[in-house]
Design a protein around this motif. Structure first.
Motif: not given
Length: 658
Positions: A256-279
């Motif tokens: 599945a493509p990168l933007d398949s992850l619903l990412n308002r509260y967690i994001k994965v960058s193209r180089d694999g960096k995971v960033e959390r935000q919110g509750n």
């Protein structure tokens, strides 16, 4: 054969009888209707949508529907969904109640509009919402909510479907590692949806980040066949929801493509960096939305069952009085005992659900608009308890209404079995009720701690936990019933807390030593909450309906205490004389409800087509209705001699050889 004139005379008598019942009502019907639907505007919207179903031939109730195969039922339901979508906006929340209550069967789009779209609104980023929301709302992208697995349902944290990030391709590899991880039960998955909101364990560089949602195309746009690496199907017949295609789905290293992850509260960058935000608990938002629908709209099915049972109990006569006149079965005290406490509970649950809807909407708006989670804990706790309480009530109500209608209650043409079948699964789906009571219990314990350490932080609905004892002169007034119900819950909560604390290992104690006490305490909160909502309705909304609503509220409060007074008995807060007073008072109020019973159920404004019952028409001859269906409409009778008779002859031949 009965003559036409004789039949017309009997029909007129029945019509006159129900009109007499309506005329003896002691409150304005329209005011009560507005209270039951949360206002004039909401009631008018209900009538508007109900009228569409009543006047469109496609939605005329077909009592032979249950002779059809599941395959034919599904196809007919699909045809009805198309017809509805030509004229109606099925995704408009203002019409959810008539959309689920009035038609025969449940529309294909229900899960899509009630679960997928709300989840998107909470979990997707602004860019994702811009990209997908129009397609979701116009049904161009049809989705399902794929969370539950064969091996895990309520235990969301331990779902086993995995989504492994591949840095080389910047894709997620969605995989089902074992049979238990197969997605199982999502509605609209088995046959229809092209997309799925798949909940899976996110893994990046070998590290787990918990369960998160992925929006994935699962069927080919042109052929509608499952995409390579995905297996999909319908799970088969089940209790209730026959026309709903609950499905299964498994993945074999599906990309599945990168933007398949619903990412308002967690994001994965193209180089694999995971960033959390919110509750991280925001995922509860969409679940709350569906649980709110179960409390708000589906509670109305209890009222539908009661309308059938009360009307039939007025039509039906059994045995004669001293004047040789047959007695309406609603005049028997035992029939009243079956139905009137349930009628009072229906009103209590409706008024409770209106308050809960306000709470859920407030919480939802705060999260989506201001990232404000201050109401999340309170909303989750109250909604968990309400969903457990209300869904059980509707199923139990349908069953007792069916039993109160004797033999005819067992027939599908009564309109009662389908309510029981369709509503009983709600006890389990969208949060199994035992688990939900335990979640409410956890919140009760937290507020019990706050009562001592931080009393200002305790929400108004939970301040009763400070009660140790109450002194009441009359145990049957609304105010005193509320005090006793609150004290009952407070005592049981403290008892559960003590039981929990007697063991050093809190997790083991919760799981194996204290669960019964915790669930018991939680189960007593919603009756207290409902009574608060009932009183608020009487004091602040009712005008000329205050008197009859007060009677209903007293019956409800008394019934809840008589059903569960364990806490009060543990602390000697009720004596035998008070219990007798409760019982005697409830019985003394039944004659008032008897006078108003028909008007109390008809305040819902349900048409005959919505009731889907041959035994409870607004007017007419119930026995002629049943006879006409059996003799003219039952498709099994289309052949004068059924093919099955051939097997009778074969049975005789077999028996002759013995």
């Amino acid at each position: 054969m009965i003559s036409a004139s004789s039949q017309q005379k009997k029909q007129l008598q029945k019509y006159t009888m129900l009109e007499g019942e309506r005329k003896q009502g002691q409150f304005p019907l329209l005011e009560m209707s507005h209270l039951l639907y949360g206002g004039k505007d909401q009631f008018d919207k209900f009538l508007e949508r109900q009228n569409f179903f009543d006047t469109n031939p496609m939605f005329k109730v077909n009592h032979d529907f249950y002779n059809k195969s599941r395959q034919d039922q599904i196809l007919l339901n699909a045809e009805r969904t198309v017809e509805a979508m030509k004229k109606l906006s099925l995704g408009d929340p203002n019409y959810y109640t008539p959309n689920v209550l009035c038609p025969q069967g449940i529309f294909i789009s229900t899960v899509h509009f009630a679960m997928v779209i709300p989840a998107f609104q909470v979990l997707a980023s602004d860019d994702q919402i811009t990209k997908w929301m129009t397609s979701l709302k116009n049904f161009s992208a049809i989705g399902c909510y794929a969370q539950t697995e064969l091996g895990h349902g309520s235990d969301v944290q331990n779902l086993q479907t995995v989504a492994v990030f591949d840095k080389q391709t910047t894709e997620f590899v969605i995989h089902t590692p074992n049979i238990e991880a197969t997605k199982f039960w999502p509605g609209e998955l088995g046959l229809y949806c092209e997309f799925a909101l798949v909940f899976a364990q996110l893994q990046v560089d070998g590290k787990g980040y918990g369960v998160h949602p992925f929006w994935i195309r699962i069927r080919d746009k042109e052929t509608h066949k499952p995409l390579s690496g995905i297996e999909i199907g319908d799970i088969g017949p089940k209790m209730g929801y026959a026309v709903k295609d609950n499905g299964f789905m498994s993945f074999d290293h599906f990309r599945a493509p990168l933007d398949s992850l619903l990412n308002r509260y967690i994001k994965v960058s193209r180089d694999g960096k995971v960033e959390r935000q919110g509750n991280p608990k925001v995922g509860y938002g969409s679940m709350m939305y569906m649980r709110n629908i179960l409390c708000d709209q589906y509670t109305k099915f209890g009222g539908r069952a009661l309308t059938i049972a009360v009307r039939y109990s007025l039509y039906r006569k059994q045995f004669k009085d001293d004047n040789k006149q047959e007695i309406r079965i609603l005049d028997y005290q035992l029939q009243q005992q079956k139905l009137f406490p349930l009628l009072a509970e229906f009103y209590a649950c409706v008024f409770g659900s209106i308050k809960i809807k306000e709470l859920v909407n407030d919480n939802f708006n705060r999260i989506s608009q201001s990232n404000d989670f201050s109401l999340l804990g309170l909303t989750h706790a109250v909604l968990s308890g309400a969903k457990a309480n209300y869904t059980y009530f509707v199923s139990n109500c349908a069953e007792w209404c069916r039993l109160s209608c004797g033999g005819h209650g067992f027939a599908h043409y009564s309109g009662l079995p389908i309510i029981f079948f369709e509503m009983s699964p709600n006890i389990t789906l969208e949060g199994e009720n035992t688990i939900l009571n335990l979640q409410l219990a956890r919140y009760l314990l937290k507020q019990l701690q706050h009562i001592v350490s931080k009393p200002s932080a305790v929400p108004e609905f939970f301040k009763f936990l400070s009660l140790e004892t109450v002194k009441v002169d009359d145990v049957t007034t609304i105010d005193n019933l509320i005090k006793l119900l609150g004290l009952n819950c407070a005592i049981l909560t403290k008892y559960a807390a003590q039981k929990l604390m007697t063991h050093s290992d809190m997790k083991e104690s919760w799981d194996t030593k204290s669960g019964i006490a915790l669930a018991k305490a939680a189960s007593t909160f919603i009756p207290y909450f409902n009574m608060l909502c009932f009183l608020d309705t009487i004091n602040n909304k009712a005008k000329e309906t205050k008197e009859i609503l007060t009677i209903l509220a007293r019956i409800y409060g008394i019934t809840m205490l008589l059903n569960n007074m364990q806490g009060l008995l543990l602390k000697n807060q009720l004596n035998s004389q008070q219990i007798k007073t409760l019982q005697d008072t409830r019985e003394s109020l039944y004659p008032i409800i008897r006078t108003n019973a028909l008007c109390l159920v008809e305040a819902q404004g349900l048409s005959d087509n919505s009731l889907q019952s041959l035994i409870a028409p607004k007017e007419g001859d119930v026995y002629m209705n049943m006879y006409n269906f059996a003799s003219k409409e039952n498709s099994l009778n289309k052949q004068q001699v059924h093919n099955g008779i051939n097997y009778i002859q074969k049975m005789r031949e077999v028996n002759a050889k013995l």
